[in-house]
Design an enzyme around this catalytic site. Structure first.
Site, mmCIF file in Angstrom:
data_model
loop_
_atom_site.group_PDB
_atom_site.id
_atom_site.type_symbol
_atom_site.label_atom_id
_atom_site.label_comp_id
_atom_site.label_asym_id
_atom_site.label_seq_id
_atom_site.Cartn_x
_atom_site.Cartn_y
_atom_site.Cartn_z
ATOM 1 N N CYS A 148 0.830 -1.214 0.000
ATOM 2 C CA CYS A 148 0.000 0.000 0.000
ATOM 3 C C CYS A 148 0.869 1.270 0.000
ATOM 4 O O CYS A 148 0.672 2.160 -0.843
ATOM 5 C CB CYS A 148 -0.962 -0.016 1.176
ATOM 6 S SG CYS A 148 -0.211 -0.463 2.755
HETATM 7 N N1 NAP Z 1 -4.188 -3.713 5.430
HETATM 8 C C1 NAP Z 1 -3.690 -3.096 4.372
HETATM 9 O O1 NAP Z 1 -3.828 -1.873 4.195
HETATM 10 C C2 NAP Z 1 -2.953 -3.890 3.311
HETATM 11 C C3 NAP Z 1 -2.659 -3.261 2.112
HETATM 12 C C4 NAP Z 1 -1.968 -3.966 1.113
HETATM 13 C C5 NAP Z 1 -1.590 -5.283 1.343
HETATM 14 N N2 NAP Z 1 -1.875 -5.868 2.542
HETATM 15 C C6 NAP Z 1 -1.454 -7.279 2.713
HETATM 16 O O2 NAP Z 1 -2.616 -8.085 2.501
HETATM 17 C C7 NAP Z 1 -2.579 -9.243 3.353
HETATM 18 C C8 NAP Z 1 -3.856 -9.225 4.216
HETATM 19 O O3 NAP Z 1 -3.817 -8.039 5.004
HETATM 20 P P1 NAP Z 1 -5.027 -7.612 5.944
HETATM 21 O O4 NAP Z 1 -4.687 -6.278 6.453
HETATM 22 O O5 NAP Z 1 -6.324 -7.851 5.278
HETATM 23 O O6 NAP Z 1 -4.836 -8.703 7.139
HETATM 24 P P2 NAP Z 1 -5.793 -9.015 8.350
HETATM 25 O O7 NAP Z 1 -6.836 -7.973 8.488
HETATM 26 O O8 NAP Z 1 -4.921 -9.311 9.515
HETATM 27 O O9 NAP Z 1 -6.511 -10.390 7.882
HETATM 28 C C9 NAP Z 1 -5.781 -11.566 7.696
HETATM 29 C C10 NAP Z 1 -6.674 -12.669 7.163
HETATM 30 O O10 NAP Z 1 -5.882 -13.844 6.991
HETATM 31 C C11 NAP Z 1 -6.429 -14.920 7.765
HETATM 32 N N3 NAP Z 1 -5.291 -15.628 8.365
HETATM 33 C C12 NAP Z 1 -4.474 -15.193 9.339
HETATM 34 N N4 NAP Z 1 -3.483 -16.097 9.551
HETATM 35 C C13 NAP Z 1 -3.701 -17.114 8.687
HETATM 36 C C14 NAP Z 1 -3.036 -18.333 8.414
HETATM 37 N N5 NAP Z 1 -1.923 -18.688 9.069
HETATM 38 N N6 NAP Z 1 -3.535 -19.130 7.452
HETATM 39 C C15 NAP Z 1 -4.645 -18.806 6.777
HETATM 40 N N7 NAP Z 1 -5.345 -17.639 7.005
HETATM 41 C C16 NAP Z 1 -4.852 -16.833 7.940
HETATM 42 C C17 NAP Z 1 -7.322 -14.295 8.782
HETATM 43 O O11 NAP Z 1 -8.317 -15.261 9.013
HETATM 44 P P3 NAP Z 1 -9.252 -15.426 10.306
HETATM 45 O O12 NAP Z 1 -8.892 -14.300 11.243
HETATM 46 O O13 NAP Z 1 -10.642 -15.347 9.768
HETATM 47 O O14 NAP Z 1 -8.983 -16.758 10.847
HETATM 48 C C18 NAP Z 1 -7.843 -13.057 8.043
HETATM 49 O O15 NAP Z 1 -8.925 -13.408 7.199
HETATM 50 C C19 NAP Z 1 -1.290 -9.133 4.180
HETATM 51 O O16 NAP Z 1 -0.291 -9.906 3.582
HETATM 52 C C20 NAP Z 1 -0.957 -7.632 4.098
HETATM 53 O O17 NAP Z 1 0.429 -7.383 4.229
HETATM 54 C C21 NAP Z 1 -2.560 -5.206 3.512
#
Ligand code: NAP
Length: 337
Positions: A148
């Site tokens: 991001c």
């Molecule tokens: N947040 C941002 O602004 C942003 C921007 C660009 C890219 N990203 C990237 O996008 C990805 C997701 O980010 P996010 O912010 O959406 O994360 P998040 O809010 O922490 O959500 C993570 C998700 O992954 C699942 N999860 C966690 N550990 C897991 C595991 N070991 N195996 C399978 N599923 C698992 C969780 O499932 P449950 O909790 O339902 O079990 C939840 O659905 C990350 O790699 C992050 O670096 C994030």
């Protein structure tokens, strides 16, 4: 054209939720599954009241062959492992994590402190900064969605870097992000009491994980790539990134030349706006949109590029859908307005 059958791994996170919302309104997509490790059996709406009513399944229970494409909204390393099984099932992958963003596995392993589960896929992955990846995206099996902060800053620097602009010294990036940038998993530093009425820097200098990603891409563009000094901050708002980027020249910048460079680079782009002189980019220009909006300020030898986007949309889920559209041959804006 038949609808594209899509699945989301990690639908209960912040990027997964945004993606589920965009895809459920996308006219050419049929949602097939949305996974969770924690909430299987519930609806996404039980977790986010404004979400589409999507049943949540555990990743072990999904029918991998039921989809054409999957979006991975998972933590790094978990993403790459899931990508391997999806690709083996003949499914295209758009990964929002950092797992496939680096051409050099050693850089990834140094910065992410894990052994890469599938380094043999790095060469194939297309780095999906959409505006600059349109030649490589069509038909791609594996797309690495950029970070991001990275998207905010690379879109702001691309015209200058591609024009081989002579830069004096390092580029200084002073950036701020809303708290959703840290994901939904609870952490002490993102608790309301820590964040509200506060404004805090973190990973200042050359220690944030997006730094090597940004410098890798700048190295693809510029023959003598400048280094970055990158100071991110946690802003007490839910979403949005704004960066002020200070670029020095050994000579005074020509405002008319640089403005012409930027307006021509982004002419016709639906998701990148360069504001006219006298206007400054703000979070209000971009939150809840798939836009990156930037403004240019000239002070002699220093050009200040202000660049803003919504970290969950243009910085994640929106750009992922933009990439999917190009991969499968749909108009790039489909489902994004
Ligand atoms: N947040 C941002 O602004 C942003 C921007 C660009 C890219 N990203 C990237 O996008 C990805 C997701 O980010 P996010 O912010 O959406 O994360 P998040 O809010 O922490 O959500 C993570 C998700 O992954 C699942 N999860 C966690 N550990 C897991 C595991 N070991 N195996 C399978 N599923 C698992 C969780 O499932 P449950 O909790 O339902 O079990 C939840 O659905 C990350 O790699 C992050 O670096 C994030």
């Amino acid at each position: 054209m038949d609808k594209v059958r899509a699945g989301i791994y990690g639908a209960t996170g912040y990027t997964g939720y945004e993606l589920a919302t965009i895809l459920s309104r996308h006219p050419q997509v049929k949602m097939m599954f949305a996974t969770t490790k924690t909430y299987a059996g519930k609806s996404l709406r039980d977790i986010f009241p404004a979400a589409p009513d999507l049943p949540l399944t555990s990743p072990e229970e999904v029918d991998r062959g039921s989809v054409d494409i999957v979006f991975l909204c998972l933590p790094h390393a978990a993403s790459a492992a899931t990508a391997v099984t999806a690709l083996e099932a003949g499914v295209k992958v758009i990964d929002l994590s950092a797992d496939f963003r680096f051409e050099n596995v050693a850089v990834y392993e140094e910065w992410y402190k894990v052994k890469h589960p599938a380094p043999y896929l790095l060469e194939e992955a297309v780095y999906g900064l959409t505006e600059f990846a349109r030649d490589d995206l069509p038909g791609a099996r594996l797309v690495a969605n950029p970070g991001c902060y990275t998207t905010t800053i690379l879109l702001a620097l691309a015209p200058l870097m591609m024009a081989q602009a002579e830069i004096a010294g390092d580029i200084i990036v002073d950036a701020k992000s809303g708290v959703s940038g840290a994901g939904r998993t609870p952490k002490t530093n993102t608790l309301f009491v820590e964040v509200a009425d506060n404004f805090s820097p973190y990973a200042v200098g050359r220690s944030h994980r997006h730094l090597p990603e940004m410098e890798q891409v700048i190295g693809w563009w510029h023959d003598q790539p400048p280094k970055l000094i990158f100071s991110p901050h946690l802003l007490p708002v839910p979403r949005g990134i704004l960066a002020n980027i200070y670029v020095n020249s050994s000579d005074t910048w020509s405002e008319s030349d640089v403005r012409a460079l930027y307006t021509s680079a982004y002419a016709g782009e639906q998701f990148v706006d360069v504001l006219p002189a006298g206007e400054l980019a703000t979070l209000a220009h971009v939150v809840h949109t798939n836009k990156c909006v930037m403004s240019l300020t000239f002070t002699g030898k220093t050009l200040i590029i202000t660049s803003a986007l919504d970290n969950l949309i243009k910085g994640a889920a929106g750009q992922a859908v933009q990439n999917m559209n190009v991969v499968i041959g749909l108009p790039e804006e489909t489902g994004l307005f």
